[in-house]
Design an enzyme around this catalytic site. Structure first.
Site, PDB file in Angstrom:
ATOM      1  N   ASP A 176       0.645  -1.470  -0.073  1.00  0.00           N
ATOM      2  CA  ASP A 176      -0.086   0.064  -0.080  1.00  0.00           C
ATOM      3  C   ASP A 176       0.995   1.253  -0.055  1.00  0.00           C
ATOM      4  OD1 ASP A 176      -2.391   1.883   0.459  1.00  0.00           O
ATOM      5  OD2 ASP A 176      -3.391   0.030   0.840  1.00  0.00           O
ATOM      6  N   HIS A 180      -2.989   3.070  -4.612  1.00  0.00           N
ATOM      7  CA  HIS A 180      -2.225   2.393  -3.345  1.00  0.00           C
ATOM      8  C   HIS A 180      -0.808   1.742  -3.528  1.00  0.00           C
ATOM      9  CE1 HIS A 180      -5.754   2.529  -0.732  1.00  0.00           C
ATOM     10  NE2 HIS A 180      -6.472   2.253  -1.761  1.00  0.00           N
ATOM     11  N   GLU A 220     -10.021   2.467  -5.171  1.00  0.00           N
ATOM     12  CA  GLU A 220      -9.338   3.972  -4.797  1.00  0.00           C
ATOM     13  C   GLU A 220      -8.388   4.434  -5.719  1.00  0.00           C
ATOM     14  OE1 GLU A 220     -11.000   4.277  -0.184  1.00  0.00           O
ATOM     15  OE2 GLU A 220      -8.747   3.342  -0.636  1.00  0.00           O
TER      16      GLU A 220
END
Ligand SMILES: [Zn+2]
Length: 509
Positions: free
Chosen positions: A182, A245, A310
């Site tokens: 991440d 990420h 995301e």
């Protein structure tokens, strides 16, 4: 006293009913018998020489906290008898547990089924080591019963992961999803790209605390962990999250991003970063394929999570390479380009004999046909369920409303203002549905989970609620029954050393 014997039998039967009523997850069928199987009545474990049952045989000694001899042959009359009978159980995870005063017998559709029978045994044994006579017929509702840990945000050593796997096995979970990469950290050794761990596994601080945070797993450690999990019938699904990420990767190799910013550092705060992997750069695509190959070779799981969540596409819009790739492929939107990149990774996974798992986002118009999709965003489960049905994607339900176990269990435990409270009751009220649903998963995102004890605190006892959504038949589930079973289960958690959060009385109304 006219019938003392009858009275004793009746008393023992009551004890049996009480213990058998406290099993979590709720079994398919529990039929109380008469009498008790005393600790001294069992002297050995027989498994017919089936080596796939050796681990379950050893586990019995742990369960009853008493050394037993393991014998392949039937030379004693009092014993535990373990056997696999694939013909008797269409579901390989099914089992039948029969306890009589003379013997304890567990027959399963596979070694996994027998192992689950042993876990049920653990819940039935009393403080004296005695067992109530009972017949349990059982099998899971869903094949995928998962919990996700996030060592990317806060590193969790291998010994801690093993403790967590042990706790999962107790409640018949069978998938540990490991979020290994991440923005805030890269946690897996990659031979071809050493800077990922040299640079990417260290961040300067966390939310301004001034304390460096570091850690990563060698491939050898992860192989050993996967084997440890497999003995306990837990599959580890690794996750390499792309194209978002990815700040830890970009900090290690700036050419991976659209802008080649060499001042980007491993992220020290929570939140969503705009710095993605560049979909237009051939070297970046080759990097992704290489990393997927190395991680895929470490884990025996036939599945591999490639993230997809995301990822704001603003950098791609401004990137000449990404736009050139989009034009060359005849794609209209940047979201289509994301679908293309995920497809490239899926091809590499296919070569390795694996299938992708993806966090579903509504803006991506096309996903690889062979993917398993995850429903996760609040409010979107019906839309994802419909899409999965339309495209034939297997679906894992991990909805924020019920299964985000990083969310606080009470208002006064909120680590961030925006986080909703996810009470034990709310976790229990999860009713997984969907024609292509293969299971459920709870996520323990690690921004506010600094160590494994906090992970346990957040997971338990909500994981017990989830285990019933994953395993039990809907008609056998009820909050009232679960609530009544909880004291027995919390004592068990204490006994086996699993940290947990004790719910306040008002939370159990
Ligand atoms: Zn780009």
């Amino acid at each position: 006293m006219k019938h003392p014997f009858t009275l004793i039998v009746a008393l023992f039967a009551t004890v049996g009913i009480a213990a058998a009523q406290h099993i979590v997850p709720e079994p398919a069928s529990v039929i109380p018998g008469k009498g008790v199987n005393r600790k001294g009545a069992r002297t050995s474990v027989m498994n017919g020489g089936d080596t796939t049952l050796d681990f379950a045989s050893q586990a019995i000694s742990t369960v009853i906290r008493h050394d037993l001899k393991s014998h392949p042959d039937n030379y004693q009359r009092r014993f535990y008898k373990l056997a696999v009978d694939a013909d008797a159980f269409p579901n390989p995870e099914a089992y039948r547990l029969t306890i009589t005063p003379r013997e304890v017998r567990i027959t399963g559709g596979s070694s996994a089924g027998v192992f689950y029978g042993v876990q049920t045994l653990r819940q039935l044994i009393d403080e004296n080591g005695d067992l109530p006579c009972v017949t349990v017929e059982d099998e899971p509702r869903f094949a995928h019963r998962g919990l996700m840990l996030d060592p990317a945000r806060h590193f969790l050593p291998v010994t801690d992961l093993k403790r967590f796997i042990d706790a999962m096995a107790l409640y018949k979970f069978n998938v540990l999803h490991l979020h290994l990469t991440d923005d805030q950290g890269w946690r897996v050794e990659i031979g071809k790209y050493p800077r990922l761990t040299e640079i990417g596994s260290v961040r300067a601080e966390t939310d301004g605390d001034g304390i460096p945070h570091r850690g990563y797993y060698t491939q050898a450690e992860l192989r050993e962990l996967a084997a440890y999990a497999a003995e306990r019938h837990v599959e580890i699904v690794p996750e390499f999250d792309i194209p978002g990420h990815s700040v830890a990767a970009v900090a290690s190799y700036p050419w991976l991003s659209c802008q080649t910013i060499d001042t980007l550092q491993v992220r020290t705060t929570a939140g969503v970063s705009p710095d993605l992997l560049c979909a237009g750069n051939d070297s970046t695509v080759a990097f992704v394929r290489d990393v997927v190959r190395e991680i895929a070779a470490v884990f025996p799981s036939p599945r591999f999570h490639i993230g997809g969540d995301e990822a704001p596409l603003d950098r791609w819009v401004q990137c000449p390479k990404c736009q050139a790739r989009k034009t060359a492929l005849g794609l209209k939107t940047d979201a289509e380009l994301m679908g293309w990149l995920l497809g490239q990774v899926s091809e590499t996974l296919e070569e390795a004999g694996k299938k992708p798992m993806i966090w579903y986002e509504t803006n991506v118009p096309r996903y690889p046909a062979e993917a398993t999709m995850f429903a996760w965003r609040m409010g979107l489960t019906p839309a994802v369920t419909d899409s999965a049905a339309a495209y034939g994607w297997p679906l894992v339900l991990a909805p924020g409303e019920h299964a985000y176990f990083d969310y606080p269990q009470a208002a006064d435990e909120r680590p961030a203002e925006w986080m909703p409270v996810l009470s034990l009751r709310r976790a229990y009220d999860f009713d997984p549905q969907g024609p292509t649903a293969i299971g459920v998963e709870a996520t323990l995102w690690g921004e506010y989970i600094p160590d494994i004890d906090k992970a346990f605190y957040m997971a338990f006892p909500r994981a017990l609620a989830l285990s019933e959504a994953a395993w039990s038949r809907p008609e056998n589930r009820s909050w009232e029954r679960f609530r009544a079973k909880l004291p027995h289960q919390l004592r068990l958690l204490e006994q086996v050393g699993i940290p947990f959060r004790r719910p306040a009385d008002k939370e159990l109304d």
